[in-house]
Design a protein around this motif. Structure first.
Motif, short mmCIF file in Angstrom:
data_model
loop_
_atom_site.label_atom_id
_atom_site.label_comp_id
_atom_site.label_asym_id
_atom_site.label_seq_id
_atom_site.Cartn_x
_atom_site.Cartn_y
_atom_site.Cartn_z
N LEU A 1 42.64 163.31 64.87
CA LEU A 1 42.69 164.70 64.42
C LEU A 1 41.30 165.26 64.14
CD1 LEU A 1 45.76 164.58 61.98
CD2 LEU A 1 45.71 165.02 64.45
N GLY A 2 40.27 164.38 64.07
CA GLY A 2 38.90 164.83 63.85
C GLY A 2 38.65 165.41 62.48
N ALA B 1 27.70 162.33 66.00
CA ALA B 1 27.80 163.34 67.06
C ALA B 1 28.13 164.71 66.48
CB ALA B 1 28.88 162.92 68.08
N ARG B 2 29.01 164.74 65.46
CA ARG B 2 29.36 166.01 64.83
C ARG B 2 28.12 166.68 64.22
NH1 ARG B 2 34.19 167.68 62.36
NH2 ARG B 2 35.02 165.58 62.51
N ARG C 1 30.36 171.52 76.95
CA ARG C 1 30.78 170.96 78.23
C ARG C 1 31.17 172.04 79.23
NH1 ARG C 1 35.06 166.27 77.50
NH2 ARG C 1 34.65 166.20 79.73
N GLY C 2 30.60 173.21 79.07
CA GLY C 2 30.90 174.29 80.01
C GLY C 2 30.30 174.04 81.39
N PHE D 1 36.14 169.30 65.68
CA PHE D 1 35.12 168.59 66.45
C PHE D 1 35.37 168.68 67.95
CE2 PHE D 1 33.62 164.48 68.31
CZ PHE D 1 32.26 164.73 68.19
N SER D 2 36.64 168.54 68.39
CA SER D 2 36.94 168.57 69.82
C SER D 2 36.56 169.92 70.43
CB SER D 2 38.42 168.26 70.06
OG SER D 2 39.23 169.20 69.38
N GLU D 3 36.81 171.04 69.69
CA GLU D 3 36.44 172.35 70.21
C GLU D 3 34.92 172.50 70.25
OE1 GLU D 3 38.35 175.33 67.93
OE2 GLU D 3 40.39 174.68 68.42
N LEU D 4 34.23 171.94 69.27
CA LEU D 4 32.77 172.00 69.25
C LEU D 4 32.19 171.31 70.48
CD1 LEU D 4 30.23 172.77 67.58
CD2 LEU D 4 30.38 170.52 66.51
N VAL D 5 32.75 170.16 70.85
CA VAL D 5 32.27 169.42 72.02
C VAL D 5 32.51 170.22 73.29
CG1 VAL D 5 32.60 167.34 73.40
CG2 VAL D 5 32.57 167.18 70.92
#
Length: 441
Positions: free
Chosen positions: A101-102, A330-331, A359-360, A351-355
């Motif tokens: 869930l980050g 990493a965060r 990654r665009g 965190f997943s949205e931040l990564v």
């Protein structure tokens, strides 16, 4: 045999088989354990805590996780008052929050899923293992099948050396084996409306994980549960054999030889069984790769002749700390870089949205560098214009007649003056001169 001083406690009976299991699983260092002798009631030395074999194999470790410490404080209970299955519930929840869930273990989410109740029979109110963590009946949560009872776990207690983190603000209450269990309203406290609203996204993510990986996890846990039951039977058989050897001292030598031969035969049979299961394990490892990649590490399933850990949970326990550290680092790194690469955007909390922002399709570092190059060129033109020199901008902006040798000569000549310009702009240059070349796209 001396009777227990406090109801629920008895002389610890940890067999050689239990000790070998701990070593093979690599759960704790041998120097951090003390196996009690004829003590009928725990008296941990300074710097040590009371724990159980079955707590260790289900995720209890040191230093004690801050969420577990807070849980014990809110519920007003001692660690030895929780059943092994309750320890497993807590371990799974912490791993779910931090690795999938980050987020840190969320108290509001915990209250939405779990509550605390007494663990007692019709005529006995337990002290050791007297409290049980339960999933609320109206909550759609992972269908983890736990054994109804763990045979003889209360008699397998020992001492483990406590460890502390520098950031740790408080610790659990000192051990009190006679502490009375007093009911609190926090045992069945439900999440407030604000907490439900704050955790709706987390519950939605849990349901997504259930739909995506629920069947796969269920199969892995079922298989691991069968192996755990088989190991429990073997441990029980070993315990009974040891007790018989103590009662009949005249045949101790013969019993030891027979046990040794039985262990060799059992080891050979288990080795053969492992070979037959290799194909199945390979398929499980392939399925688990998706989980491993999300944690950022490549893990190897730990297999042993007497491995009693759950397949999935062994990976998470042995390598969870490393995964959490890497994810945390990493965060921090992404949060520091985000305002520079995306100055006009709101930084995501998840965190997943931040990564995903990094990654665009277009490299954000390249865009950032080109933008700074553009600003640098415009700033240089502004400084030249401010010097009141006549410049033919059409020729100055045309690099076609520039060769590499001439370019290097001009750059070298400009360096002494660039320090003044940088100082005017408030820039602090590095100790060594930059050798980077502008990138023209």
């Amino acid at each position: 045999m001396e009777k227990a001083e406090i109801p629920g406690w008895d002389i610890s009976k940890i067999s050689n088989q239990d000790q070998r299991t701990l070593k093979k699983l690599g759960l704790v260092k041998e120097s951090s354990l003390i196996f009690p002798g004829d003590e009928s009631f725990p008296r941990p030395p300074i710097g040590y805590r009371v724990t159980f074999i079955d707590h260790l194999v289900r995720g209890r470790s040191t230093p004690i996780h801050e969420f577990l410490r807070g849980l014990l404080f809110v519920y007003g209970i001692q660690l030895h008052q929780l059943t092994p299955n309750s320890i497993l519930h807590i371990s799974i929840f912490i791993t779910l929050c931090e690795c999938f869930l980050g987020t840190h273990p969320h108290w509001g989410l915990w209250k939405r899923i779990f509550y605390l109740r007494r663990n007692s029979s019709r005529n006995v109110a337990y002290n050791v293992g007297g409290m049980c963590i339960c999933v609320r009946p109206d909550v759609d949560y992972f269908d983890v099948k736990f054994p109804d009872s763990v045979e003889g776990w209360r008699r397998r207690w020992l001492y483990i050396q406590e460890e502390y983190k520098n950031s740790q603000e408080y610790n659990i209450a000192p051990f009190d084996g006679a502490a009375e269990i007093l009911r609190r309203r926090s045992w069945d406290a439900e999440a407030t409306a604000e907490e439900k609203k704050a955790t709706d996204a987390l519950m939605k993510r849990i349901h997504q994980l259930q739909n995506t990986h629920g069947e796969e996890l269920s199969e892995n846990l079922d298989r691991a549960e069968k192996r755990t039951d088989e190991l429990a039977v073997k441990l029980e058989q070993s315990e009974k054999a040891r007790e018989k050897a103590e009662q009949d001292a005249a045949v101790v030598g013969a019993l030891r030889r027979r046990l040794h031969n039985a262990e060799n035969a059992l080891s050979e049979k288990v080795s053969q069984q492992i070979e037959r299961e290799n194909a199945i394990i390979d398929r499980l490892e392939t399925q688990n790769q998706r989980f491993v990649r999300r944690m950022g590490e490549d893990f190897t399933l730990h297999e042993g002749a007497e491995d009693r850990l759950l397949d999935t949970l062994s990976i998470l326990e042995l390598h969870g700390d490393l995964a959490r550290t890497n994810i945390s680092d990493a965060r921090i790194a992404f949060k520091r870089l985000f305002p520079h690469f995306f100055p006009k955007q709101t930084q995501p909390e998840i965190f997943s949205e931040l990564v995903q922002r990094f990654r665009g399709e277009e490299d954000p570092a390249l865009v950032y560098r080109q933008e700074n190059l553009k600003l640098g060129v415009e700033g240089t033109i502004a400084l030249v214009a401010g010097s009141r020199q006549d410049v033919d901008w059409a020729k100055a902006g045309d690099p076609k007649g520039m060769n590499k040798e001439k370019w290097n000569t001009l750059v070298k000549a400009a360096k002494p003056h660039s320090k003044k310009i940088l100082a005017f702009l408030g820039h602090k240059p590095a100790a060594s001169a930059s050798t980077a070349k502008p990138e023209v796209k």
